[in-house]
Design a protein around this motif. Sequence first.
Motif, mmCIF file in Angstrom:
data_model
loop_
_atom_site.group_PDB
_atom_site.id
_atom_site.type_symbol
_atom_site.label_atom_id
_atom_site.label_comp_id
_atom_site.label_asym_id
_atom_site.label_seq_id
_atom_site.Cartn_x
_atom_site.Cartn_y
_atom_site.Cartn_z
ATOM 1 N N GLU A 38 -10.932 5.567 -2.554
ATOM 2 C CA GLU A 38 -10.991 7.027 -2.610
ATOM 3 C C GLU A 38 -9.955 7.679 -1.702
ATOM 4 O O GLU A 38 -9.999 8.886 -1.469
ATOM 5 C CB GLU A 38 -12.406 7.490 -2.253
ATOM 6 N N GLY A 39 -9.030 6.893 -1.177
ATOM 7 C CA GLY A 39 -7.946 7.449 -0.374
ATOM 8 C C GLY A 39 -8.304 7.782 1.059
ATOM 9 O O GLY A 39 -7.595 8.546 1.706
ATOM 10 N N HIS A 40 -9.388 7.206 1.594
ATOM 11 C CA HIS A 40 -9.795 7.516 2.964
ATOM 12 C C HIS A 40 -8.856 6.918 4.007
ATOM 13 O O HIS A 40 -8.817 7.389 5.134
ATOM 14 C CB HIS A 40 -11.227 7.044 3.229
ATOM 15 N N ILE A 41 -8.119 5.866 3.636
ATOM 16 C CA ILE A 41 -7.131 5.274 4.535
ATOM 17 C C ILE A 41 -6.183 4.424 3.696
ATOM 18 O O ILE A 41 -6.591 3.792 2.717
ATOM 19 C CB ILE A 41 -7.792 4.437 5.659
ATOM 20 N N ILE A 42 -4.905 4.471 4.066
ATOM 21 C CA ILE A 42 -3.882 3.668 3.402
ATOM 22 C C ILE A 42 -3.170 2.871 4.490
ATOM 23 O O ILE A 42 -2.745 3.433 5.503
ATOM 24 C CB ILE A 42 -2.873 4.555 2.633
ATOM 25 N N PHE A 43 -3.037 1.561 4.279
ATOM 26 C CA PHE A 43 -2.381 0.682 5.238
ATOM 27 C C PHE A 43 -0.988 0.316 4.728
ATOM 28 O O PHE A 43 -0.832 -0.047 3.563
ATOM 29 C CB PHE A 43 -3.198 -0.597 5.438
#
Length: 162
Positions: A38-43
């Motif tokens: 859901e796009g809460h964090i991108i690494f």
Amino acid sequence: MLAVKELGHVGLYCTDVQRSQDFYTRILGLTVTDAHPEGHIIFLSAQPESEHHELALCPGRDAPVGARVVQQVSFIVEDLADLKQFYALLKSEGVKIRSVVNHGISLAIYFYDPDENVVEVYAKTPYKVPQPFSEDVDLDLDDEELMRIAETGSSAEYPQLI
């Protein structure tokens, strides 16, 4: 003495995570290694084979764009040729460049990401120059001249401090 080995990663709150992801992948060539569905964090990583992430992008920046919340995020490039290629890319993409400098220990470009965080890309030099030291430099000079400038430091009596 107990000490950490190296910096692991930096996490940034973003106003638009997808726009930031595009910037860091397209402009700096980082690879997305993982992302919350859901796009809460991108690494993201510059070396995904050996480091899961050096940068984490998260939604929820509640400071206005341009607010001073991060001093800088710095990335090392392989050599002066790569630094010059990044300089050309940043200019061609219309990225706002803050400065191009000689630190003696490195030659660096400082610019702004979509949230106006300061980002640095730099090429190390073999020279030992006391820090902080910073003077403007022209990356259009040939490599030999740039390395001479880095080695000799500033011709000014009092170099510009960061």
